[in-house]
Motif scaffolding. Sequence first.
Motif, PDB file in Angstrom:
ATOM      1  N   UNK A 142       0.994  -1.370  -0.108  1.00  0.00           N
ATOM      2  CA  UNK A 142      -0.161   0.425  -0.134  1.00  0.00           C
ATOM      3  C   UNK A 142       0.342   1.014   0.291  1.00  0.00           C
ATOM      4  N   UNK A 143       0.720   1.971  -1.465  1.00  0.00           N
ATOM      5  CA  UNK A 143       1.488   3.417  -0.996  1.00  0.00           C
ATOM      6  C   UNK A 143       0.736   4.921  -1.205  1.00  0.00           C
ATOM      7  N   UNK A 144      -0.718   4.804  -1.563  1.00  0.00           N
ATOM      8  CA  UNK A 144      -1.951   5.700  -1.264  1.00  0.00           C
ATOM      9  C   UNK A 144      -3.482   5.142  -1.556  1.00  0.00           C
ATOM     10  N   UNK A 145      -3.358   6.350  -0.163  1.00  0.00           N
ATOM     11  CA  UNK A 145      -5.326   6.196   0.140  1.00  0.00           C
ATOM     12  C   UNK A 145      -6.226   7.232  -0.498  1.00  0.00           C
ATOM     13  N   UNK A 146      -6.668   6.833  -1.352  1.00  0.00           N
ATOM     14  CA  UNK A 146      -8.066   8.010  -1.531  1.00  0.00           C
ATOM     15  C   UNK A 146      -9.364   7.950  -0.472  1.00  0.00           C
ATOM     16  N   UNK A 176       3.154   6.592   3.602  1.00  0.00           N
ATOM     17  CA  UNK A 176       2.177   6.833   2.550  1.00  0.00           C
ATOM     18  C   UNK A 176       1.119   8.067   2.063  1.00  0.00           C
ATOM     19  N   UNK A 177       0.533   8.270   1.231  1.00  0.00           N
ATOM     20  CA  UNK A 177      -0.292   8.972   0.534  1.00  0.00           C
ATOM     21  C   UNK A 177      -1.372   9.346   0.414  1.00  0.00           C
ATOM     22  N   UNK A 178      -2.091  10.547   1.035  1.00  0.00           N
ATOM     23  CA  UNK A 178      -3.625  10.252   1.602  1.00  0.00           C
ATOM     24  C   UNK A 178      -4.048  11.478   0.952  1.00  0.00           C
ATOM     25  N   UNK A 179      -5.280  10.618   0.592  1.00  0.00           N
ATOM     26  CA  UNK A 179      -5.406  11.724  -0.603  1.00  0.00           C
ATOM     27  C   UNK A 179      -7.321  12.330  -0.449  1.00  0.00           C
ATOM     28  N   UNK A 180      -7.617  13.495  -0.327  1.00  0.00           N
ATOM     29  CA  UNK A 180      -8.847  13.533   0.015  1.00  0.00           C
ATOM     30  C   UNK A 180      -9.414  13.634  -1.573  1.00  0.00           C
ATOM     31  N   UNK A 181     -11.159  13.488  -1.421  1.00  0.00           N
ATOM     32  CA  UNK A 181     -11.667  13.432  -2.651  1.00  0.00           C
ATOM     33  C   UNK A 181     -13.798  13.697  -1.872  1.00  0.00           C
ATOM     34  N   UNK A 218     -12.590  13.908  -9.871  1.00  0.00           N
ATOM     35  CA  UNK A 218     -12.639  12.910  -9.589  1.00  0.00           C
ATOM     36  C   UNK A 218     -10.870  11.183 -10.522  1.00  0.00           C
ATOM     37  N   UNK A 219     -11.050  11.968 -11.572  1.00  0.00           N
ATOM     38  CA  UNK A 219      -9.966  11.152 -12.336  1.00  0.00           C
ATOM     39  C   UNK A 219      -8.682  11.889 -12.254  1.00  0.00           C
ATOM     40  N   UNK A 220      -9.182  13.469 -11.937  1.00  0.00           N
ATOM     41  CA  UNK A 220      -7.077  14.037 -11.619  1.00  0.00           C
ATOM     42  C   UNK A 220      -7.024  13.574 -10.098  1.00  0.00           C
ATOM     43  N   UNK A 221      -8.026  13.102  -9.449  1.00  0.00           N
ATOM     44  CA  UNK A 221      -7.050  12.244  -7.461  1.00  0.00           C
ATOM     45  C   UNK A 221      -6.259  11.111  -8.082  1.00  0.00           C
ATOM     46  N   UNK A 222      -7.437  10.425  -8.826  1.00  0.00           N
ATOM     47  CA  UNK A 222      -6.850   8.508  -8.849  1.00  0.00           C
ATOM     48  C   UNK A 222      -5.784   9.069  -9.977  1.00  0.00           C
ATOM     49  N   UNK A 223      -5.201  10.182 -10.709  1.00  0.00           N
ATOM     50  CA  UNK A 223      -4.706  10.032 -11.528  1.00  0.00           C
ATOM     51  C   UNK A 223      -3.045  10.253 -10.336  1.00  0.00           C
ATOM     52  N   UNK A 224      -3.391  11.313 -10.066  1.00  0.00           N
ATOM     53  CA  UNK A 224      -2.525  11.470  -8.474  1.00  0.00           C
ATOM     54  C   UNK A 224      -2.545  10.212  -7.652  1.00  0.00           C
ATOM     55  N   UNK A 225      -3.540   9.175  -7.123  1.00  0.00           N
ATOM     56  CA  UNK A 225      -2.907   8.478  -6.490  1.00  0.00           C
ATOM     57  C   UNK A 225      -2.277   7.767  -7.525  1.00  0.00           C
ATOM     58  N   UNK A 244       1.731   8.496  -7.271  1.00  0.00           N
ATOM     59  CA  UNK A 244       2.443   8.910  -6.367  1.00  0.00           C
ATOM     60  C   UNK A 244       2.618   7.310  -5.631  1.00  0.00           C
ATOM     61  N   UNK A 245       1.356   6.616  -5.756  1.00  0.00           N
ATOM     62  CA  UNK A 245       1.954   5.606  -6.437  1.00  0.00           C
ATOM     63  C   UNK A 245       2.974   4.057  -6.941  1.00  0.00           C
ATOM     64  N   UNK A 246       3.541   5.008  -7.881  1.00  0.00           N
ATOM     65  CA  UNK A 246       4.094   4.800  -8.770  1.00  0.00           C
ATOM     66  C   UNK A 246       3.982   3.543  -9.778  1.00  0.00           C
ATOM     67  N   UNK A 247       2.079   3.539 -10.023  1.00  0.00           N
ATOM     68  CA  UNK A 247       1.479   2.550 -11.197  1.00  0.00           C
ATOM     69  C   UNK A 247       1.390   3.642 -12.236  1.00  0.00           C
TER      70      UNK A 247
END
Length: 273
Positions: free
Chosen positions: A187-191, A236-241, A259-266, A269-272
């Motif tokens: 786990x590297x990011x949580x939206x 861990x990268x914590x992101x809000x939407x 929403x797509x922008x937040x998911x792309x950012x996640x 950050x998760x290096x996917x």
Amino acid sequence: MPPTLRAVERVFCHFWEVPETTSRLIDNPIDDPSAAAPGAADLAGLDELVTRCTACPRLVEWREEVARVKRAAFRDQEYWGRPVPGFGPPDAAIAIVGLAPAAHGGNRTGRIFTGDRSGDVLFQALYDVGLASQPEAWHIDDGLTLHSTRITAPVHCAPPANKPTPAERDTCRPWLVRELDLLRPTLRAVVVLGAFGWQALLPVLADAAWQVPKPRPKFGHDAHAELPATDGGAPLHLLGSYHVSQQNTFTGRLTPAMLRAVLERAKGLAELR
């Protein structure tokens, strides 16, 4: 004993009686998540335990009553009517945390965000950014898979009026704690979708492998905080939407592009890729 005293005794005993949790759908119930959750060896085992939880009497009564009465549009379908576990692979790099299952969505289909308008928005966005195999989710056997992503919630039962109580949130917390423990290696990011999920998640993270900054990060759309690890692992990268509720998506407060922008950012950050 005189009749009047017997009546008083019945009232007194009823007043002090601790209500029992009963379920028409679960034969082998779990009434103490704090005792059961740590024993889950993997996510499949945890998910099975979650589906047997009867710890919150109000939620048990509500979710099963909804499953019995049904919505007219779904009257020919058999409702799940149990707690709804998380969904996604055990090696997810991204977690998406919502609020709770919808009464006629996850509580009907048995899979979180499946079969309701909020899920329509979420899965379309996940598909658009390459995190889901298809843009729609109808039922638990529709073939949908998630890529490096797991969806979960701080409350696993559908609550009346979509509003779990703080006590119900806290009772359900051990399930989320163990879920994050099991996801920890990848786990590297949580939206987090919505302020309720954000507030519910921060105490869990503080007790897990990450250090929550003080003052605690405030929720907001596109909010971001990096939480250092306390175990020598990756941060861990914590992101809000904003939540994908109809109240937000129908009014334009949350658009698909947002929403797509937040998911792309996640993903970044998760290096996917």
